[in-house]
Design an enzyme around this catalytic site. Structure first.
Site, short mmCIF file in Angstrom:
data_model
loop_
_atom_site.label_atom_id
_atom_site.label_comp_id
_atom_site.label_asym_id
_atom_site.label_seq_id
_atom_site.Cartn_x
_atom_site.Cartn_y
_atom_site.Cartn_z
CD GLU B 48 -2.95 -1.09 0.19
OE1 GLU B 48 -3.03 -0.09 -0.56
OE2 GLU B 48 -3.65 -2.09 0.04
CG ASN B 52 -0.83 5.24 -1.20
OD1 ASN B 52 -1.61 4.84 -2.06
ND2 ASN B 52 -1.15 5.35 0.08
NE ARG B 106 -5.17 3.25 -6.40
CZ ARG B 106 -4.75 2.23 -7.15
NH1 ARG B 106 -4.56 2.36 -8.42
NH2 ARG B 106 -4.51 1.06 -6.60
N1 LIG Z 1 2.76 9.18 -0.90
C1 LIG Z 1 1.74 9.99 -1.22
N2 LIG Z 1 1.96 11.17 -1.87
C2 LIG Z 1 0.93 11.98 -2.18
N3 LIG Z 1 -0.36 11.72 -1.90
C3 LIG Z 1 -0.66 10.58 -1.26
C4 LIG Z 1 0.37 9.64 -0.89
N4 LIG Z 1 -0.21 8.61 -0.25
C5 LIG Z 1 -1.53 8.87 -0.24
N5 LIG Z 1 -1.82 10.04 -0.83
C6 LIG Z 1 -3.16 10.68 -0.93
O1 LIG Z 1 -4.01 10.09 0.01
C7 LIG Z 1 -5.17 9.51 -0.62
C8 LIG Z 1 -5.61 8.27 0.11
O2 LIG Z 1 -4.63 7.23 -0.01
P1 LIG Z 1 -5.10 5.71 0.11
O3 LIG Z 1 -3.95 4.83 -0.12
O4 LIG Z 1 -5.87 5.53 1.39
O5 LIG Z 1 -6.18 5.56 -1.07
P2 LIG Z 1 -5.90 5.51 -2.65
O6 LIG Z 1 -4.44 5.29 -2.91
O7 LIG Z 1 -6.51 6.71 -3.26
O8 LIG Z 1 -6.73 4.21 -3.08
P3 LIG Z 1 -6.28 2.67 -2.84
O9 LIG Z 1 -5.07 2.67 -1.97
O10 LIG Z 1 -7.46 2.04 -2.15
O11 LIG Z 1 -6.03 2.10 -4.16
C9 LIG Z 1 -4.74 9.32 -2.05
O12 LIG Z 1 -5.84 9.30 -2.95
C10 LIG Z 1 -3.80 10.50 -2.29
O13 LIG Z 1 -4.54 11.67 -2.55
MG LIG Z 2 -3.37 3.79 -1.95
#
Ligand SMILES: Nc1ncnc2c1ncn2[C@@H]1O[C@H](COP(=O)(O)OP(=O)(O)OP(=O)(O)O)[C@@H](O)[C@H]1O
Ligand SMILES: [Mg+2]
Lengths: 111, 147
Positions: B48, B52, B106
């Site tokens: 995860e 990200n 996502r």
């Molecule tokens: N390393 C990062 N850099 C920039 N933004 C981030 C980062 N990690 C998370 N985010 C932001 O936080 C949000 C939530 O992250 P999360 O991993 O919970 O969900 P997601 O990546 O959108 O979906 P999923 O992980 O379920 O595929 C993301 O949509 C993004 O906007």
């Molecule tokens: Mg994610």
């Protein structure tokens, strides 16, 4: 191929293989959707028996296929989720939308 | 507290490195003889955090993802995943289940997975500078089998 698809009558079974992460999800999604579009099934089964790993990208894939089956009036079943996969899957609340059959994993602790 | 063992892994943000990252972390942790469930929890959380970085932090480019895995006394594992990408404006909001800024498919559940599969999760981020995700897990003290 990370997915093996079989259509029998109105039942489409997509057997996932290997690991389902963001990298693998794109090809799997395309393959399943293409077959749904051409076969027009009334029941779609996603079978996780041969899948060894899944993260939230797999939830995205399942939720996306749920929407797709809703659009064509078909039902979605999820089959043979291992404890690791079930543990990820349950965070999505998909149990309220689709039937989950843990298959041979039934007796293991799926806390 | 000083770790009793540590490894640093720097990798480029190619999506094909997602599986490498979780396998590399899992094989370093293997020296603690964790349960299969513990290994799976850690692999999922790492997947995860690294995804990200690839999907969000470095959306428009390929850049470096910095992973540090530290083992402490008493079977505590700490994993840091850092990027120098776009950063997160509102960390609290980003961590809410189902929140996502990405289109496509996502689920917005990555942080929820990290939170529920690890014991502790902390996210520090600066807009335009990058994000550091730190996760710790206490491994169980189960009776070892002989050999
Ligand atoms: N390393 C990062 N850099 C920039 N933004 C981030 C980062 N990690 C998370 N985010 C932001 O936080 C949000 C939530 O992250 P999360 O991993 O919970 O969900 P997601 O990546 O959108 O979906 P999923 O992980 O379920 O595929 C993301 O949509 C993004 O906007
Ligand atoms: Mg994610």
């Amino acid at each position: 191929m990370p997915v093996n698809i079989d259509v029998t009558g109105e039942v489409l079974t997509a057997r996932l293989e290997g690991e389902l992460d963001h990298h693998a999800a794109v090809a799997i999604r395309q393959e399943i959707d293409n077959t749904i579009d051409s076969a027009r099934p009334t029941l779609v089964i996603i079978d996780f028996r041969n899948l060894t790993f899944m993260d939230s990208s797999g939830i995205g894939l399942v939720m996306g296929r749920y929407k797709k089956t809703q659009e064509i009036g078909a039902e979605l079943h999820i089959a043979n989720t291992s404890p690791q996969i079930y543990k990820v899957m349950r965070l999505s609340g998909i149990e309220r939308l689709a039937v989950i059959d843990k298959g041979g994993y039934k007796n293991e602790t799926n806390k | 507290m000083k770790p009793i063992n540590e490894v640093k892994i720097n990798l480029l943000s190619c999506s094909s490195n997602e599986s490498f990252a979780r396998v590399a972390v899992a094989s370093f942790i293997a020296q603690l003889d964790p349960t299969i469930e513990e290994i799976n929890d850690i692999k999922t959380a790492v997947s995860e955090a690294v995804t990200n970085c690839i999907v969000h932090a470095y959306k428009e480019r390929i850049d470096t993802v910095y992973i540090t895995v530290s083992i402490f006394d008493n079977r505590v594992v700490k994993i840091t995943v850092r990027d120098k990408g776009c950063g997160i404006d509102d960390v609290k909001k980003a961590m809410e289940p189902l929140f996502t800024t990405a289109g496509g498919e996502r689920a917005g559940l990555g942080f929820a997975v990290m939170e529920s599969f690890m014991d502790k999760l902390s996210v520090r981020s600066k807009s335009g500078k990058g994000t550091t995700v730190t996760m710790t897990k206490q491994l169980s003290f189960r009776a070892r089998s002989n050999g």
